[in-house]
Design a protein around this motif. Structure first.
Motif, PDB file in Angstrom:
ATOM      1  N   ALA A  47       0.839  -1.205   0.000  1.00 15.30           N
ATOM      2  CA  ALA A  47       0.000   0.000   0.000  1.00 15.30           C
ATOM      3  C   ALA A  47       0.875   1.257   0.000  1.00 15.30           C
ATOM      4  O   ALA A  47       0.619   2.201  -0.759  1.00 15.30           O
ATOM      5  CB  ALA A  47      -0.929  -0.019   1.209  1.00 15.30           C
ATOM      6  N   LEU A  48       1.922   1.255   0.828  1.00 10.82           N
ATOM      7  CA  LEU A  48       2.794   2.439   0.890  1.00 10.82           C
ATOM      8  C   LEU A  48       3.540   2.639  -0.427  1.00 10.82           C
ATOM      9  O   LEU A  48       3.659   3.771  -0.920  1.00 10.82           O
ATOM     10  CB  LEU A  48       3.789   2.288   2.058  1.00 10.82           C
ATOM     11  N   LEU A  49       4.019   1.545  -1.023  1.00  3.38           N
ATOM     12  CA  LEU A  49       4.728   1.672  -2.314  1.00  3.38           C
ATOM     13  C   LEU A  49       3.773   2.123  -3.413  1.00  3.38           C
ATOM     14  O   LEU A  49       4.160   2.876  -4.312  1.00  3.38           O
ATOM     15  CB  LEU A  49       5.391   0.338  -2.689  1.00  3.38           C
ATOM     16  N   ASP A  62       2.071 -18.808  -4.439  1.00  4.99           N
ATOM     17  CA  ASP A  62       0.644 -18.634  -4.686  1.00  4.99           C
ATOM     18  C   ASP A  62      -0.137 -18.340  -3.405  1.00  4.99           C
ATOM     19  O   ASP A  62      -0.972 -17.427  -3.370  1.00  4.99           O
ATOM     20  CB  ASP A  62       0.106 -19.897  -5.372  1.00  4.99           C
ATOM     21  N   GLN A  63       0.119 -19.118  -2.365  1.00  3.24           N
ATOM     22  CA  GLN A  63      -0.701 -18.998  -1.170  1.00  3.24           C
ATOM     23  C   GLN A  63      -0.528 -17.626  -0.506  1.00  3.24           C
ATOM     24  O   GLN A  63      -1.505 -16.955  -0.166  1.00  3.24           O
ATOM     25  CB  GLN A  63      -0.318 -20.098  -0.188  1.00  3.24           C
ATOM     26  N   GLU A  64       0.726 -17.223  -0.354  1.00  3.53           N
ATOM     27  CA  GLU A  64       1.020 -15.915   0.236  1.00  3.53           C
ATOM     28  C   GLU A  64       0.406 -14.800  -0.618  1.00  3.53           C
ATOM     29  O   GLU A  64      -0.191 -13.845  -0.099  1.00  3.53           O
ATOM     30  CB  GLU A  64       2.539 -15.740   0.335  1.00  3.53           C
ATOM     31  N   ALA A  65       0.535 -14.936  -1.932  1.00  6.53           N
ATOM     32  CA  ALA A  65       0.066 -13.889  -2.837  1.00  6.53           C
ATOM     33  C   ALA A  65      -1.455 -13.760  -2.823  1.00  6.53           C
ATOM     34  O   ALA A  65      -1.993 -12.651  -2.879  1.00  6.53           O
ATOM     35  CB  ALA A  65       0.550 -14.170  -4.253  1.00  6.53           C
ATOM     36  N   GLY A  66      -2.143 -14.894  -2.752  1.00  3.29           N
ATOM     37  CA  GLY A  66      -3.606 -14.847  -2.760  1.00  3.29           C
ATOM     38  C   GLY A  66      -4.124 -13.995  -1.608  1.00  3.29           C
ATOM     39  O   GLY A  66      -4.978 -13.108  -1.796  1.00  3.29           O
ATOM     40  N   ALA A  67      -3.577 -14.233  -0.422  1.00  2.00           N
ATOM     41  CA  ALA A  67      -4.009 -13.481   0.750  1.00  2.00           C
ATOM     42  C   ALA A  67      -3.572 -12.015   0.666  1.00  2.00           C
ATOM     43  O   ALA A  67      -4.330 -11.102   0.996  1.00  2.00           O
ATOM     44  CB  ALA A  67      -3.427 -14.133   2.012  1.00  2.00           C
ATOM     45  N   LYS A  68      -2.337 -11.790   0.209  1.00  2.00           N
ATOM     46  CA  LYS A  68      -1.802 -10.427   0.198  1.00  2.00           C
ATOM     47  C   LYS A  68      -2.497  -9.532  -0.824  1.00  2.00           C
ATOM     48  O   LYS A  68      -2.791  -8.361  -0.545  1.00  2.00           O
ATOM     49  CB  LYS A  68      -0.299 -10.469  -0.073  1.00  2.00           C
ATOM     50  N   THR A  69      -2.777 -10.085  -1.984  1.00  2.00           N
ATOM     51  CA  THR A  69      -3.434  -9.264  -3.006  1.00  2.00           C
ATOM     52  C   THR A  69      -4.857  -8.891  -2.554  1.00  2.00           C
ATOM     53  O   THR A  69      -5.316  -7.777  -2.797  1.00  2.00           O
ATOM     54  CB  THR A  69      -3.478  -9.994  -4.364  1.00  2.00           C
ATOM     55  N   ALA A  70      -5.521  -9.827  -1.863  1.00  2.00           N
ATOM     56  CA  ALA A  70      -6.871  -9.528  -1.353  1.00  2.00           C
ATOM     57  C   ALA A  70      -6.803  -8.449  -0.274  1.00  2.00           C
ATOM     58  O   ALA A  70      -7.614  -7.508  -0.259  1.00  2.00           O
ATOM     59  CB  ALA A  70      -7.507 -10.797  -0.797  1.00  2.00           C
ATOM     60  N   GLU A  71      -5.821  -8.559   0.602  1.00  2.00           N
ATOM     61  CA  GLU A  71      -5.639  -7.568   1.666  1.00  2.00           C
ATOM     62  C   GLU A  71      -5.301  -6.189   1.074  1.00  2.00           C
ATOM     63  O   GLU A  71      -5.843  -5.159   1.489  1.00  2.00           O
ATOM     64  CB  GLU A  71      -4.511  -8.056   2.599  1.00  2.00           C
ATOM     65  N   PHE A  72      -4.430  -6.185   0.069  1.00  2.33           N
ATOM     66  CA  PHE A  72      -4.092  -4.917  -0.583  1.00  2.33           C
ATOM     67  C   PHE A  72      -5.342  -4.274  -1.194  1.00  2.33           C
ATOM     68  O   PHE A  72      -5.540  -3.055  -1.081  1.00  2.33           O
ATOM     69  CB  PHE A  72      -3.016  -5.120  -1.657  1.00  2.33           C
ATOM     70  N   ALA A  73      -6.171  -5.094  -1.815  1.00  2.00           N
ATOM     71  CA  ALA A  73      -7.396  -4.559  -2.442  1.00  2.00           C
ATOM     72  C   ALA A  73      -8.318  -3.931  -1.395  1.00  2.00           C
ATOM     73  O   ALA A  73      -9.022  -2.958  -1.691  1.00  2.00           O
ATOM     74  CB  ALA A  73      -8.114  -5.657  -3.218  1.00  2.00           C
ATOM     75  N   ARG A  74      -8.283  -4.471  -0.182  1.00  2.00           N
ATOM     76  CA  ARG A  74      -9.077  -3.842   0.892  1.00  2.00           C
ATOM     77  C   ARG A  74      -8.444  -2.532   1.350  1.00  2.00           C
ATOM     78  O   ARG A  74      -9.134  -1.554   1.627  1.00  2.00           O
ATOM     79  CB  ARG A  74      -9.189  -4.797   2.093  1.00  2.00           C
ATOM     80  N   LEU A  75      -7.106  -2.523   1.433  1.00  2.00           N
ATOM     81  CA  LEU A  75      -6.405  -1.318   1.899  1.00  2.00           C
ATOM     82  C   LEU A  75      -6.487  -0.175   0.891  1.00  2.00           C
ATOM     83  O   LEU A  75      -6.576   0.990   1.262  1.00  2.00           O
ATOM     84  CB  LEU A  75      -4.927  -1.638   2.171  1.00  2.00           C
ATOM     85  N   ARG A  76      -6.375  -0.510  -0.400  1.00  2.00           N
ATOM     86  CA  ARG A  76      -6.358   0.523  -1.449  1.00  2.00           C
ATOM     87  C   ARG A  76      -7.308   0.123  -2.576  1.00  2.00           C
ATOM     88  O   ARG A  76      -6.876  -0.243  -3.673  1.00  2.00           O
ATOM     89  CB  ARG A  76      -4.937   0.677  -2.016  1.00  2.00           C
ATOM     90  N   PRO A  77      -8.627   0.199  -2.303  1.00  2.00           N
ATOM     91  CA  PRO A  77      -9.607  -0.296  -3.295  1.00  2.00           C
ATOM     92  C   PRO A  77      -9.521   0.417  -4.647  1.00  2.00           C
ATOM     93  O   PRO A  77      -9.917  -0.158  -5.660  1.00  2.00           O
ATOM     94  CB  PRO A  77     -10.962  -0.061  -2.613  1.00  2.00           C
ATOM     95  N   ASP A  78      -9.004   1.645  -4.664  1.00  2.00           N
ATOM     96  CA  ASP A  78      -8.985   2.385  -5.925  1.00  2.00           C
ATOM     97  C   ASP A  78      -7.656   2.314  -6.668  1.00  2.00           C
ATOM     98  O   ASP A  78      -7.520   2.898  -7.743  1.00  2.00           O
ATOM     99  CB  ASP A  78      -9.335   3.862  -5.665  1.00  2.00           C
ATOM    100  N   ALA A  79      -6.673   1.630  -6.091  1.00  2.00           N
ATOM    101  CA  ALA A  79      -5.356   1.611  -6.733  1.00  2.00           C
ATOM    102  C   ALA A  79      -5.356   0.633  -7.903  1.00  2.00           C
ATOM    103  O   ALA A  79      -5.790  -0.510  -7.766  1.00  2.00           O
ATOM    104  CB  ALA A  79      -4.287   1.203  -5.719  1.00  2.00           C
ATOM    105  N   ALA A  80      -4.872   1.100  -9.051  1.00  4.13           N
ATOM    106  CA  ALA A  80      -4.766   0.226 -10.226  1.00  4.13           C
ATOM    107  C   ALA A  80      -3.341  -0.316 -10.277  1.00  4.13           C
ATOM    108  O   ALA A  80      -2.423   0.390 -10.680  1.00  4.13           O
ATOM    109  CB  ALA A  80      -5.095   1.001 -11.494  1.00  4.13           C
TER     110      ALA A  80
END
Ligand SMILES: *Cc1c(COP(=O)(O)O)cnc(C)c1O
Length: 232
Positions: A47-49, A62-80
């Motif tokens: 999110a900071l980057l 895969d497993q780490e990424a699945g959770a992290k990308t979902a969490e990022f989408a919650r933190l920054r819903p508008d970031a493309a």
């Protein structure tokens, strides 16, 4: 220094290194994408980057990424942002990976290409991972087999061949390795002009990679700091 300031300082330093390497090679820094490799670091760092302007991020599990990308989408819903898979990938993970990855940078066999094509729900950008020394343990398609794999992937309607990716092998200098890759890439582009991405170079060797034509550097440590040995 708080984490945001620390990441901002690291990012400025990495951008400076890229600019200097481009200047030395007579290249335009706009040709070189900075891909932040965020494995083992939290979604909050992504999110900071992203706040600091980065738009391309990579994970290797895969497993780490699945959770992290979902969490990022919650933190920054508008970031493309775009997510890359840069780790070795088993075919039975293809379905899960296409759920979060916009691009898979580690396609090294026809069977993996088949699995990704079957799993894709929209056109999936891919890079072919090349093994410069042909060591099967480290993954990657041996250089002599690259034209055939490229032809195979290019015929798959579900996959978009964007270029090649490599990790410099241990037994030779990065310069030697990237030089060998550059020859193969030049030949590949004769047949596949749109496959114009060369992803080579990491924190330790990005200058060499840029001097041999890399268009994407994958940077973890120099941006985020040193990692613990394993992903959490
Ligand atoms: C971890 C990783 C990187 C980043 O390496 P650093 O040396 O930390 O910059 C780049 N590419 C791949 C495939 C990786 O797994």
């Amino acid at each position: 220094m708080n984490r945001r300031e620390e990441l901002a300082a690291n990012l400025a330093e990495v951008r400076l290194r890229i600019e200097r390497a481009c200047a030395a090679a007579g290249r335009d820094p706009a040709e070189v994408t900075l891909l932040a490799v965020t494995k083992t670091f939290p979604a909050q760092d992504v999110a900071l980057l992203s706040d600091l302007g980065l738009t391309e991020f990579a994970e290797n599990r895969d497993q780490e990424a699945g959770a992290k990308t979902a969490e990022f989408a919650r933190l920054r819903p508008d970031a493309a942002v775009r997510w890359h898979m840069v780790g070795s990938l088993q075919r039975n993970k293809a379905k899960s990976v296409v759920g979060w990855a916009d691009q898979v940078d580690t396609v090294d066999s026809e069977r993996l290409a088949d699995a990704l094509a079957k799993a894709a729900t929209r056109p999936l950008d891919v890079l072919l991972q090349v093994s410069i020394d042909g060591d099967p343990k480290r993954g990657g398609c041996p250089l002599p087999e690259l034209p055939r794999l490229a032809e195979y992937v290019a015929r798959k309607g579900e996959l978009v061949l964007r270029g090649v990716m490599t990790v410099a092998p241990l037994g030779m200098s990065p310069a030697q390795a990237f030089d060998a890759l550059q020859g193969a890439v030049t030949r590949l582009r004769d047949d596949h002009p749109a496959a114009n991405v060369t992803s080579a170079g990491m924190s330790g060797d990005l200058e060499d990679a840029i001097s041999y034509g890399s268009t994407c550097v994958r940077v973890g440590t120099a941006l985020l700091g040193s990692r613990r040995l394993a992903s959490p």
